[in-house]
Design a protein around this motif. Sequence first.
Motif, PDB file in Angstrom:
ATOM      1  N   GLY A 267      -0.914  -1.707   3.897  1.00  0.00           N
ATOM      2  CA  GLY A 267       0.127  -2.661   4.232  1.00  0.00           C
ATOM      3  C   GLY A 267       1.467  -2.236   3.647  1.00  0.00           C
ATOM      4  N   TYR A 268       2.527  -2.368   4.430  1.00  0.00           N
ATOM      5  CA  TYR A 268       3.853  -1.983   3.943  1.00  0.00           C
ATOM      6  C   TYR A 268       4.899  -2.934   4.507  1.00  0.00           C
ATOM      7  CZ  TYR A 268       4.679   0.007   8.584  1.00  0.00           C
ATOM      8  OH  TYR A 268       4.826   0.165   9.942  1.00  0.00           O
ATOM      9  N   GLY A 269       6.014  -3.021   3.797  1.00  0.00           N
ATOM     10  CA  GLY A 269       7.148  -3.804   4.262  1.00  0.00           C
ATOM     11  C   GLY A 269       8.234  -2.888   4.803  1.00  0.00           C
TER      12      GLY A 269
ATOM     13  N   ALA B   1       3.771   5.051   3.900  1.00  0.00           N
ATOM     14  CA  ALA B   1       2.452   4.617   4.367  1.00  0.00           C
ATOM     15  C   ALA B   1       1.841   5.650   5.314  1.00  0.00           C
ATOM     16  CB  ALA B   1       2.565   3.264   5.056  1.00  0.00           C
ATOM     17  N   GLU B   2       2.654   6.178   6.221  1.00  0.00           N
ATOM     18  CA  GLU B   2       2.160   7.194   7.160  1.00  0.00           C
ATOM     19  C   GLU B   2       1.738   8.460   6.423  1.00  0.00           C
ATOM     20  OE1 GLU B   2       1.566   7.022  10.280  1.00  0.00           O
ATOM     21  OE2 GLU B   2       2.641   5.240  11.001  1.00  0.00           O
ATOM     22  N   ALA B   3       2.533   8.863   5.424  1.00  0.00           N
ATOM     23  CA  ALA B   3       2.199  10.064   4.668  1.00  0.00           C
ATOM     24  C   ALA B   3       0.892   9.873   3.887  1.00  0.00           C
ATOM     25  CB  ALA B   3       3.339  10.418   3.720  1.00  0.00           C
ATOM     26  N   LEU B   4       0.723   8.706   3.293  1.00  0.00           N
ATOM     27  CA  LEU B   4      -0.507   8.424   2.547  1.00  0.00           C
ATOM     28  C   LEU B   4      -1.706   8.421   3.484  1.00  0.00           C
ATOM     29  CD1 LEU B   4      -2.068   7.620   0.017  1.00  0.00           C
ATOM     30  CD2 LEU B   4      -1.384   5.247   0.433  1.00  0.00           C
TER      31      LEU B   4
ATOM     32  N   GLY C  63       0.797  -1.222   0.000  1.00  0.00           N
ATOM     33  CA  GLY C  63       0.000   0.000   0.000  1.00  0.00           C
ATOM     34  C   GLY C  63       0.829   1.271   0.000  1.00  0.00           C
ATOM     35  N   SER C  64       2.114   1.160   0.298  1.00  0.00           N
ATOM     36  CA  SER C  64       2.980   2.333   0.246  1.00  0.00           C
ATOM     37  C   SER C  64       3.628   2.494  -1.128  1.00  0.00           C
ATOM     38  CB  SER C  64       4.085   2.224   1.308  1.00  0.00           C
ATOM     39  OG  SER C  64       4.940   1.123   1.046  1.00  0.00           O
ATOM     40  N   GLY C  65       3.359   1.559  -2.048  1.00  0.00           N
ATOM     41  CA  GLY C  65       3.907   1.633  -3.392  1.00  0.00           C
ATOM     42  C   GLY C  65       2.996   2.383  -4.343  1.00  0.00           C
ATOM     43  N   ALA C  66       3.339   2.336  -5.628  1.00  0.00           N
ATOM     44  CA  ALA C  66       2.623   3.145  -6.613  1.00  0.00           C
ATOM     45  C   ALA C  66       1.214   2.633  -6.877  1.00  0.00           C
ATOM     46  CB  ALA C  66       3.426   3.195  -7.914  1.00  0.00           C
ATOM     47  N   ILE C  67       1.079   1.376  -7.281  1.00  0.00           N
ATOM     48  CA  ILE C  67      -0.250   0.832  -7.569  1.00  0.00           C
ATOM     49  C   ILE C  67      -1.055   0.684  -6.285  1.00  0.00           C
ATOM     50  CG2 ILE C  67      -1.520  -1.167  -8.441  1.00  0.00           C
ATOM     51  CD1 ILE C  67       0.782  -1.621 -10.414  1.00  0.00           C
TER      52      ILE C  67
END
Length: 248
Positions: free
Chosen positions: A31-33, A39-42, A10-14
């Motif tokens: 979800g992030y690795g 992820a926090e910024a989004l 979820g922290s990536g582009a798509i």
Amino acid sequence: MRGGLLVTGGSGAIGGALCHLAARSGPVWIGYGEGAGRAEALAGRIAQEGGTATPIHLPSQVPVAIEAALAAIPAAEAPRAVALCGWPAPLVAPFGRQGEDLNRQAAALVGCHAVLASAWRLWWRRAGGGHVAAVLTAAAEPPVARHMAAYVAQKTALLGLLRAAAAELGAAGLQVSAVSPGYVETPMLDAFDPRLLERARTEAGGSFLSPERVARVLLDTLKSPAPCGTVQEIHVNDEVESDEKHPA
């Protein structure tokens, strides 16, 4: 799409584009690795727009950590759908050098299994079902892309995993979808030779798919799932080429 949505990568582009779109109609879990900051910024941007988003650490190489993270979500608030968007960039190299990338790509597959198995065990089995949608790749479709053997092999294995899940859990309510895009304008393209990308862009009419385009297809898929026990496979280039429902 009923209920909330959990997005791996979820922290990536798509994945990030999907979280942003899905948050307009319900809560999302980002979800992030390794992308905690992204992820926090989004999540902050989504909150500013009136949505609800919660970052959640899902390290693909640690299945027990994934289950623990999902177990911390109360069952009453659990997402009714999962989008598997997180995946490492391919090693672009000849076939003989791909062995070094097989374990890294396999870890992503293990993480996808852990997310889906945990979601079923913790939430969906009691709820009577859920929906998983995964991002695959056109690189695994004939003619198979060259110089990405490990990536192609594990993405193909992910489709096999989804088919197995549909066959075993479909009767109990699991719905399964898979979206296979061509080249997408994401940081993953940094793994490729710029000359190859230039030729590929020309062949694609001057530009690749945008992350938002793929995210919209994913969201539409989540809203209109295939019948339980089947795998809905959607192929995305400039336009959606097909929306077929194949038996698991």
